[in-house]
Design an enzyme around this catalytic site. Structure first.
Site, PDB file in Angstrom:
ATOM      1  N   GLU A  41       0.870  -1.183   0.000  1.00 56.02           N
ATOM      2  CA  GLU A  41       0.000   0.000   0.000  1.00 56.02           C
ATOM      3  C   GLU A  41       0.902   1.227   0.000  1.00 56.02           C
ATOM      4  OE1 GLU A  41      -2.823   2.474   3.129  1.00 56.02           O
ATOM      5  OE2 GLU A  41      -2.704   0.287   3.347  1.00 56.02           O
ATOM      6  N   ARG A  45       0.848  10.120   1.173  1.00 60.16           N
ATOM      7  CA  ARG A  45       1.436  11.044   2.140  1.00 60.16           C
ATOM      8  C   ARG A  45       2.675  11.728   1.581  1.00 60.16           C
ATOM      9  NH1 ARG A  45       1.029   8.641   8.294  1.00 60.16           N
ATOM     10  NH2 ARG A  45      -1.145   7.966   8.217  1.00 60.16           N
ATOM     11  N   LYS A 129     -11.099   0.046   6.943  1.00 60.92           N
ATOM     12  CA  LYS A 129      -9.812   0.187   7.628  1.00 60.92           C
ATOM     13  C   LYS A 129     -10.079   0.750   9.025  1.00 60.92           C
ATOM     14  CE  LYS A 129      -5.331   2.492   6.977  1.00 60.92           C
ATOM     15  NZ  LYS A 129      -4.470   3.116   5.948  1.00 60.92           N
TER      16      LYS A 129
END
Length: 214
Positions: A41, A45, A129
């Protein structure tokens, strides 16, 4: 569950990676694959995220590639264009869910409360999540807040504060599809070019998950 998320559930661990340089992309992928971990993943960011995903999609297509920290519809489009096979977010935003649905991109929104789960399941989400997993209360918290939704067969990927030592606490719960592992590929290891350290942590994570889910 989509094919991508079904494969992730088989593996049991998803390395969550904030990669700063495109030069680290291929060595990172090779380290994960050397460690037997065929999924990554790549979070939005960093500025390099989309370029890293595009490069890996081309150079290492055997790696099941996903986008993380997807916060808006534009990032959904960028993830799809870069070749991402799935995406996750830290929170629930109906606009992002809609964009992922429109793009046929398997997507797991983030939740932390029963209200979050209620909103996500109402939009058809069955994989979510749990973030930030450990600070939000750990396995006991998730087990309790997810209980009212068990009949919907909701599953979760806890991320945030999960470690090799606590994988068992999470994977023992039937609600857990897989755990998100930020410890596997740390920024400092990538900066130092310590790909063997990343491979070793990937190998240990895979081995632990297999012990728990033979």
């Amino acid at each position: 569950m989509s094919d991508a998320f079904a494969e992730i559930a088989k593996i049991g661990v998803v390395p969550v990676i904030a990669i700063e340089s495109i030069d680290h992309a291929v060595p990172l992928a090779d380290a994960l694959l050397e460690g037997g971990l065929g999924v990554a993943e790549i979070t939005f960011r960093t500025e390099a995220a989309a370029d890293v995903m595009a490069l890996l999609s081309d150079k290492r297509p055997e790696l099941l590639l996903g986008a993380g920290t997807v916060l808006n519809p534009d990032q959904v489009k960028r993830a799809v264009s870069a070749g991402a096979a799935f995406a996750l977010a830290p929170g629930f935003d109906p606009a992002v869910v809609e964009a992922a649905e429109a793009a046929s991109l398997p997507f797991a929104p983030g939740i932390m409360t029963p209200s979050d789960i209620s909103l996500a399941t109402a939009r058809g989400c069955r994989l979510m999540k749990f973030f930030p997993a450990t600070p939000a209360g750990g396995p006991s918290m998730l087990k309790n807040i997810s209980a009212p939704f068990a009949h919907l067969q909701a599953k979760f990927i806890p991320t945030g504060g999960v470690t090799l030592d606590t994988i068992a606490d999470w994977l023992s719960l039937p609600e857990i599809a897989a755990v998100g592992g930020t410890w596997i590929a740390k920024a400092e290891d990538m900066r130092a070019g310590d790909w063997q350290a990343i491979a070793a942590k990937a190998r240990a994570a895979v081995a632990r998950a297999r012990e728990l889910r033979p």
